[in-house]
Design a protein around this motif. Structure first.
Motif, mmCIF file in Angstrom:
data_model
loop_
_atom_site.group_PDB
_atom_site.id
_atom_site.type_symbol
_atom_site.label_atom_id
_atom_site.label_comp_id
_atom_site.label_asym_id
_atom_site.label_seq_id
_atom_site.Cartn_x
_atom_site.Cartn_y
_atom_site.Cartn_z
ATOM 1 N N VAL A 167 0.836 -1.201 0.000
ATOM 2 C CA VAL A 167 0.000 0.000 0.000
ATOM 3 C C VAL A 167 0.866 1.246 0.000
ATOM 4 N N ARG A 189 2.028 4.509 1.561
ATOM 5 C CA ARG A 189 2.122 4.952 2.951
ATOM 6 C C ARG A 189 1.240 6.181 3.224
ATOM 7 N N GLY A 203 -2.762 4.966 1.983
ATOM 8 C CA GLY A 203 -3.229 3.665 2.451
ATOM 9 C C GLY A 203 -3.850 2.829 1.346
ATOM 10 N N ARG A 204 -3.840 3.321 0.111
ATOM 11 C CA ARG A 204 -4.432 2.593 -1.020
ATOM 12 C C ARG A 204 -3.478 1.525 -1.522
#
Length: 159
Positions: free
Chosen positions: A124, A126, A129-130
């Protein structure tokens, strides 16, 4: 013909990692092994071959050799920050292989230390968060890219 990026991140990684045995030694070190005999016994490897491989890992900056005052039998080989930074890569490779094996063929699995439940790692961003393993994220030329690499990625992202 596509541009070969010999200075790119994957080429750099392969220069550091080189052979499959590097991953085996790094895995052993991440498991907490530090002494020559531990590596030799776990990997079932000839001492001269192991000495050469450890020497290579020290030379590439993935491990440090810490001589012991008690003599060479007590010397330690410990991961550097660069070596420890490969942990997520090893975990991702392990998960990638395990995802292609039936559960009864998985010799090592990643689990949550507190619960013992098997976990599935994902990569992901950082900041957001995706997940980055989708088509929503692509590689593009970076600041050090030469003309061929710039042309390659410009062509891919222009329409």
């Amino acid at each position: 013909m596509g541009a070969r990026n010999e200075d790119g991140p994957l080429a750099y990684a392969m220069r550091l990692i080189g052979d499959w045995w590097t991953l085996e030694l790094l895995h052993d070190a991440l498991d907490g092994n530090t002494h020559f005999e531990e590596f030799r016994d776990n990997l079932k490897i000839a001492p001269n071959v192991l000495a050469n491989r450890l020497s290579t890992l020290v030379r590439t900056g993935l491990m440090d050799h810490l001589p012991s005052e008690s003599g060479p039998r007590h010397d330690a080989y410990v991961l550097t920050d660069l070596g420890r930074a490969l942990r997520p890569v090893l975990l991702a490779l392990t998960a990638w292989v395990n995802d292609r094996l039936p559960p009864e063929r998985r010799s090592v699995v990643l689990v949550d230390a507190a619960t013992g439940r098997e976990v599935e790692p994902v990569l992901v961003d950082r900041v957001t968060g995706r997940r980055v393993d989708t088509g929503a994220h692509v590689l593009t030329a970076g600041p050090a890219a030469g003309p061929e690499v710039r042309a390659r990625y410009t062509a891919r992202h222009s329409g």
